[in-house]
Design an enzyme around this catalytic site. Structure first.
Site, short mmCIF file in Angstrom:
data_model
loop_
_atom_site.label_atom_id
_atom_site.label_comp_id
_atom_site.label_asym_id
_atom_site.label_seq_id
_atom_site.Cartn_x
_atom_site.Cartn_y
_atom_site.Cartn_z
N LYS A 22 0.84 -1.21 0.00
CA LYS A 22 0.00 0.00 0.00
C LYS A 22 0.88 1.26 0.00
O LYS A 22 0.66 2.17 -0.80
CB LYS A 22 -0.89 0.03 1.25
CG LYS A 22 -1.50 1.40 1.55
CD LYS A 22 -2.38 1.43 2.76
CE LYS A 22 -1.68 1.83 4.01
NZ LYS A 22 -1.48 3.28 4.21
N ASN A 23 1.88 1.28 0.87
CA ASN A 23 2.66 2.51 1.04
C ASN A 23 3.68 2.73 -0.06
O ASN A 23 4.32 3.78 -0.11
CB ASN A 23 3.29 2.55 2.42
CG ASN A 23 2.24 2.75 3.50
OD1 ASN A 23 1.10 3.08 3.20
ND2 ASN A 23 2.61 2.49 4.74
N CYS A 115 -5.35 8.53 9.46
CA CYS A 115 -5.54 7.84 10.75
C CYS A 115 -5.22 8.78 11.92
O CYS A 115 -4.31 9.58 11.86
CB CYS A 115 -4.60 6.64 10.82
SG CYS A 115 -5.10 5.31 9.75
N ARG A 120 0.45 14.76 12.84
CA ARG A 120 0.81 14.55 11.43
C ARG A 120 0.87 15.86 10.63
O ARG A 120 0.17 16.05 9.64
CB ARG A 120 -0.14 13.54 10.79
CG ARG A 120 -0.24 12.25 11.60
CD ARG A 120 -0.99 11.18 10.91
NE ARG A 120 -0.15 10.53 9.88
CZ ARG A 120 -0.61 9.53 9.13
NH1 ARG A 120 -1.85 9.11 9.25
NH2 ARG A 120 0.18 8.96 8.23
N PRO A 121 1.68 16.81 11.06
CA PRO A 121 1.83 18.06 10.29
C PRO A 121 2.48 17.78 8.92
O PRO A 121 3.01 16.69 8.69
CB PRO A 121 2.76 18.89 11.17
CG PRO A 121 3.51 17.91 11.98
CD PRO A 121 2.59 16.75 12.22
N ASP A 304 4.45 0.89 12.08
CA ASP A 304 3.21 0.26 11.60
C ASP A 304 3.07 -1.17 12.10
O ASP A 304 1.99 -1.76 11.99
CB ASP A 304 3.15 0.26 10.06
CG ASP A 304 3.03 1.67 9.51
OD1 ASP A 304 3.23 1.85 8.31
OD2 ASP A 304 2.77 2.60 10.31
N ILE A 326 7.56 7.45 16.85
CA ILE A 326 7.26 8.10 15.58
C ILE A 326 5.97 8.92 15.66
O ILE A 326 5.91 10.06 15.20
CB ILE A 326 7.15 7.06 14.42
CG1 ILE A 326 8.40 6.19 14.37
CG2 ILE A 326 6.87 7.76 13.09
CD1 ILE A 326 9.67 6.92 13.97
N ARG A 397 -8.62 -0.54 4.55
CA ARG A 397 -7.84 0.55 3.94
C ARG A 397 -6.46 0.06 3.54
O ARG A 397 -5.89 0.51 2.56
CB ARG A 397 -7.68 1.72 4.93
CG ARG A 397 -8.95 2.50 5.18
CD ARG A 397 -8.66 3.79 5.91
NE ARG A 397 -7.55 4.50 5.28
CZ ARG A 397 -6.94 5.54 5.85
NH1 ARG A 397 -7.32 5.96 7.03
NH2 ARG A 397 -5.95 6.15 5.23
C1 EPZ Z 1 3.93 7.17 6.18
O1 EPZ Z 1 3.18 8.20 6.80
C2 EPZ Z 1 3.00 5.96 6.12
N1 EPZ Z 1 1.82 6.31 5.31
C3 EPZ Z 1 2.58 5.58 7.52
O2 EPZ Z 1 1.80 4.40 7.41
C4 EPZ Z 1 3.81 5.26 8.34
O3 EPZ Z 1 3.43 4.99 9.68
C5 EPZ Z 1 4.76 6.47 8.32
O4 EPZ Z 1 5.08 6.81 6.96
C6 EPZ Z 1 6.07 6.18 9.05
O5 EPZ Z 1 6.71 5.08 8.47
C7 EPZ Z 1 1.94 6.23 3.96
O6 EPZ Z 1 2.99 5.91 3.44
C8 EPZ Z 1 0.69 6.54 3.19
P1 EPZ Z 1 6.07 10.55 8.21
P2 EPZ Z 1 3.76 9.73 6.79
O7 EPZ Z 1 5.95 11.78 7.40
O8 EPZ Z 1 4.48 9.96 5.51
C9 EPZ Z 1 6.34 13.89 11.57
C10 EPZ Z 1 -0.08 3.04 7.66
O9 EPZ Z 1 -0.61 2.51 8.65
N2 EPZ Z 1 6.25 14.84 10.44
O10 EPZ Z 1 7.27 9.70 8.05
O11 EPZ Z 1 2.66 10.62 7.16
C11 EPZ Z 1 5.03 13.16 11.77
O12 EPZ Z 1 4.15 13.90 12.58
C12 EPZ Z 1 0.40 4.47 7.76
O13 EPZ Z 1 0.13 2.47 6.57
C13 EPZ Z 1 6.41 16.20 10.70
O14 EPZ Z 1 6.63 16.61 11.84
O15 EPZ Z 1 4.79 9.63 7.99
C14 EPZ Z 1 5.46 11.88 12.44
O16 EPZ Z 1 5.61 12.12 13.82
C15 EPZ Z 1 0.13 5.10 9.11
N3 EPZ Z 1 6.32 17.06 9.66
C16 EPZ Z 1 6.84 11.61 11.83
O17 EPZ Z 1 7.26 12.86 11.25
C17 EPZ Z 1 6.08 16.65 8.38
O18 EPZ Z 1 6.02 17.50 7.46
C18 EPZ Z 1 6.84 10.56 10.72
O19 EPZ Z 1 5.90 10.96 9.75
C19 EPZ Z 1 5.92 15.26 8.14
C20 EPZ Z 1 6.01 14.37 9.18
#
Ligand code: EPZ
Length: 419
Positions: A22-23, A115, A120-121, A304, A326, A397
């Site tokens: 998916k990702n 989710c 998630r900024p 995850d 995370i 999903r």
């Molecule tokens: C991706 O989410 C995945 N989703 C998530 O999987 C996964 O948990 C996550 O990566 C971490 O591996 C998809 O790929 C669609 P991040 P993403 O940006 O990209 C902070 C699932 O269950 N952050 O790596 O949103 C954020 O708040 C989903 O399949 C900022 O601060 O994750 C978090 O604490 C859930 N500013 C950390 O970084 C930003 O601009 C990691 O977020 C972006 C992120």
């Protein structure tokens, strides 16, 4: 309200082919917007998030055709999304920003949904676009980015972000000059996106390390691509096999993506053996040892898989400490499993101390997000009697026919609909 009825499971036994990721498929579908030529993606998993993204891409003027389990996308007539409902349904919608900015010079979407696992900024995504020369505004719950031209530059992320790394790769693929991303995410799906973009004629180097170089190209052509197997589905099924003390072989997976989980299962006393593209997990009847889990960016323990794994720890012997680094609120499933007899003490929103209990017992519980839903299914397989899981739609999903796969291994899961 629909719910799953999950009965205590005999040891799961048999073989399951792993679906594609998916990702990985969601960013690659967005990458198809970078060309006006056909992009064919093979073996696309049947997931709600894929359907939602297909609808979003269609509202961006992209033609979306299903041919068996393949998707053929053509973004010849690209525009900004006309129907914004789909954007709010999932976080991955934010990944259309990079391609829209690159192709149209302007991208306008509402803030994405997703989710409820934390704030998630998207500040790092927007920082990357600004570094590439875009003018970006975020107001009233909407994002508006404009750029007559995107110019390659150094982008140093303040934190490791999978989505921000992906969005900047997408925006930089056709930028003028070279973009170097520092503090890049190294997840397998980041590497898969780089391979996909290179199959379109892009030049992306270093994916899988924390420095990714993107040499901008004037034109990207169509491609025919098959996405990698799903690392999180693989891990979830490995944990289900261990949780039922079964003997399950997962085929068409990539064992090297699973190292962090395999190591923890071995530490607990499960048996994990691997070959090129298969993993075999066998449980142990003498009970598992408790272990400590701390989620990290790849190649650390994946966030995850924290929810399925912490579920397994609720009946492991002794104390286990789970630290979610995370996302700031991804332990809610343990509250639900507390209703099934688990002994969990929350130090804060991100840290739980689990004292193993001899067994769980079935109870009505509610999924709060995609991976929490999968964790509750595993709890149901472990628990005496029957567990009713409400809001099972979350599971659809991100898991392709999870209940069918588990039932083919001997589980008893029924999806019941009460109007
Ligand atoms: C991706 O989410 C995945 N989703 C998530 O999987 C996964 O948990 C996550 O990566 C971490 O591996 C998809 O790929 C669609 P991040 P993403 O940006 O990209 C902070 C699932 O269950 N952050 O790596 O949103 C954020 O708040 C989903 O399949 C900022 O601060 O994750 C978090 O604490 C859930 N500013 C950390 O970084 C930003 O601009 C990691 O977020 C972006 C992120």
């Amino acid at each position: 309200m629909a719910h799953y009825a999950v009965r205590e499971s005999p040891p799961l036994r048999g073989e399951i082919p792993i679906s594609t990721s998916k990702n990985a498929v969601l960013p690659i579908m967005c990458g198809a917007l970078l060309t006006g030529e056909d992009v064919r993606i093979e073996r696309v998993p049947e997931l709600t998030d894929v359907k939602t993204l297909c609808a979003l891409l269609a509202s961006c003027g992209c033609s979306v055709k299903k041919e068996g389990d393949a998707l053929v996308l053509n973004a010849g007539a690209l525009q900004n999304p006309q129907d914004e409902e789909d954007v709010r349904k999932m976080r991955a919608s934010v990944l259309v920003l990079g391609p829209l900015l690159s192709r149209l010079g302007e991208a306008r979407i509402p803030l994405p949904g997703g989710c409820a696992i934390g704030q998630r900024p998207i500040d790092q995504h927007l920082k990357g676009f600004r570094m590439l020369g875009a003018n970006v505004e975020q107001m009233g719950g909407r994002i508006k980015a404009k750029a007559d031209v995107l110019t390659g530059t150094d982008v140093v992320f303040d934190c490791v972000s999978v989505g921000a790394t992906i969005n900047v790769m997408l925006a930089a693929a056709k930028a003028h000059g070279t973009t170097i991303i520092y503090n890049a995410a190294k997840e397998p799906h980041v590497v898969d996106l780089a391979n996909f973009l290179n199959s379109m004629g892009a030049r992306v180097k270093g994916a899988g390390t924390d420095v990714i170089r993107i040499f901008g190209r004037d034109y990207l052509h169509g491609a025919n691509y098959t996405v990698i197997p799903d690392q999180i589905e693989t891990g979830t099924l490995m944990i289900a096999a261990a949780a039922t003390h079964g003997d399950v072989e997962l085929t068409g997976c990539i064992p090297t993506h699973m190292e962090a989980l395999s190591a923890k299962l071995l530490e607990m006393g499960a048996r994990v053996t691997e070959s090129d593209d298969t993993l075999r997990v066998r449980g142990t009847l003498c009970g598992y040892r408790g272990v400590n889990i701390k989620t990290q960016v790849y190649p650390g323990f994946p966030t995850d898989l924290q929810q399925p794994m912490s579920t397994l720890l609720t009946t492991a012997m002794g104390q286990s400490i789970v630290r979610e680094t995370i996302f700031e609120s991804r332990l809610k499933h343990l509250t639900e499993i507390g209703h099934m007899g688990a002994h969990v003490q929350f130090v804060d929103n991100a840290t739980a101390i689990i004292e193993g209990v001899p067994e769980l017992y079935g109870a009505p519980v509610t999924a709060t997000d995609l991976r929490a839903g999968a964790a509750l299914v595993i709890a149901g397989l472990m628990a005496r009697g029957v567990t009713e899981i409400y809001e099972p739609e979350y599971i659809d999903r991100g898991y392709e026919h999870l209940e069918d796969k588990l039932c083919s291994l001997g589980a008893e899961i029924r999806r019941e609909k009460f109007e």
